[in-house]
Enzyme design. Structure first.
Site, mmCIF file in Angstrom:
data_model
loop_
_atom_site.group_PDB
_atom_site.id
_atom_site.type_symbol
_atom_site.label_atom_id
_atom_site.label_comp_id
_atom_site.label_asym_id
_atom_site.label_seq_id
_atom_site.Cartn_x
_atom_site.Cartn_y
_atom_site.Cartn_z
ATOM 1 N N GLY A 161 10.656 2.419 4.424
ATOM 2 C CA GLY A 161 11.199 1.369 3.560
ATOM 3 C C GLY A 161 11.690 0.156 4.337
ATOM 4 C CG ASP A 206 -0.327 -0.168 2.546
ATOM 5 O OD1 ASP A 206 0.894 -0.426 2.611
ATOM 6 O OD2 ASP A 206 -1.041 -0.060 3.569
ATOM 7 C CG ASP A 222 6.525 6.088 6.388
ATOM 8 O OD1 ASP A 222 5.600 6.905 6.321
ATOM 9 O OD2 ASP A 222 7.456 6.203 7.189
HETATM 10 P P1 5GP Z 1 7.697 1.424 6.441
HETATM 11 O O1 5GP Z 1 8.316 0.172 6.944
HETATM 12 O O2 5GP Z 1 7.962 1.687 4.976
HETATM 13 O O3 5GP Z 1 8.082 2.601 7.285
HETATM 14 O O4 5GP Z 1 6.158 1.267 6.716
HETATM 15 C C1 5GP Z 1 5.234 0.871 5.795
HETATM 16 C C2 5GP Z 1 3.913 0.619 6.483
HETATM 17 O O5 5GP Z 1 3.586 1.692 7.416
HETATM 18 C C3 5GP Z 1 2.793 0.599 5.482
HETATM 19 O O6 5GP Z 1 2.594 -0.696 4.953
HETATM 20 C C4 5GP Z 1 1.620 1.102 6.302
HETATM 21 O O7 5GP Z 1 1.036 0.015 6.989
HETATM 22 C C5 5GP Z 1 2.226 2.034 7.327
HETATM 23 N N1 5GP Z 1 2.132 3.461 6.914
HETATM 24 C C6 5GP Z 1 3.143 4.292 6.621
HETATM 25 N N2 5GP Z 1 2.706 5.523 6.305
HETATM 26 C C7 5GP Z 1 1.351 5.465 6.404
HETATM 27 C C8 5GP Z 1 0.310 6.432 6.178
HETATM 28 O O8 5GP Z 1 0.508 7.610 5.814
HETATM 29 N N3 5GP Z 1 -0.972 5.976 6.359
HETATM 30 C C9 5GP Z 1 -1.266 4.704 6.743
HETATM 31 N N4 5GP Z 1 -2.551 4.390 6.887
HETATM 32 N N5 5GP Z 1 -0.306 3.770 6.958
HETATM 33 C C10 5GP Z 1 0.984 4.148 6.779
#
Ligand code: 5GP
Length: 175
Positions: A103, A98, A101
């Site tokens: 990564g 989805d 963020d």
């Molecule tokens: P990462 O490991 O890339 O920091 O986190 C990714 C996960 O964080 C995504 O799969 C999602 O579940 C959550 N996430 C990051 N940013 C957002 C956001 O703006 N909105 C929502 N609903 N979830 C987010």
């Protein structure tokens, strides 16, 4: 919604256009092969459903979930891939996510999946926050890059709510 105020930031029309663009890139790049799509639950379920219907290749889809548990490693929360019930050995894999963020989730997932010797792995994400990336990550397919704001809708949630909207919303008031 709940205690926050949100406004539409990506319309359903724009999402549809971008999903079709990414699907046509996949159709072009993967012509002649049979990829396995791995949709990361829960957030990617709507994106995956729309994307798959635009993919014209012979392909399979499987759904995986990431379970968090406290690790001792510096990244803190290590996430385990659960529910992968398909043999991806020597298969081209496309992860459907989805939002990317920091990564860290995708980096960890790549590491886990590589142990099963797929022939290739690409990341396909609906949204990407480029300014938040903390690791070097090759995101081959991305519908839209967004600023560092919290978004909901079209599968993404805020405390479990808001997944069932056709548009994507951005938080405008944090109280
Ligand atoms: P990462 O490991 O890339 O920091 O986190 C990714 C996960 O964080 C995504 O799969 C999602 O579940 C959550 N996430 C990051 N940013 C957002 C956001 O703006 N909105 C929502 N609903 N979830 C987010």
């Amino acid at each position: 919604m709940l205690d926050k105020t949100f406004a539409v930031s990506i319309s359903a029309e724009e999402l549809e256009k971008e999903v079709k663009r990414v699907a046509s890139e996949i159709n072009r790049d993967y012509a002649g092969s049979q990829p396995v799509f791995l949709s990361v639950l829960n957030g990617s379920f709507i994106f995956a459903a729309d994307l798959m219907r635009e993919v014209e290749l012979p392909c399979e889809i499987s759904f995986v979930k990431l379970a968090s548990y406290q690790g001792t490693n510096t990244t803190g929360n290590i996430r385990e891939v659960i529910g992968l019930n398909i043999d991806i050995t020597e298969r081209p894999v496309i992860i459907v996510e989805d939002i990317v963020d920091t990564g860290l989730t995708m980096a960890h997932m790549l590491e886990t999946l590589k142990r099963q010797n797929p022939s290739s792995i690409d990341i396909c994400t609906l949204l990407l926050k480029p300014t938040k990336l903390q690791v070097k990550l090759d995101v081959r397919y991305c519908c839209k890059q967004i600023p560092d704001d919290f978004v909901v809708g079209y599968g993404l949630d805020y405390n479990g709510f808001g997944r069932n909207t056709k548009d994507v919303y951005t938080i405008i008031q944090d109280v």
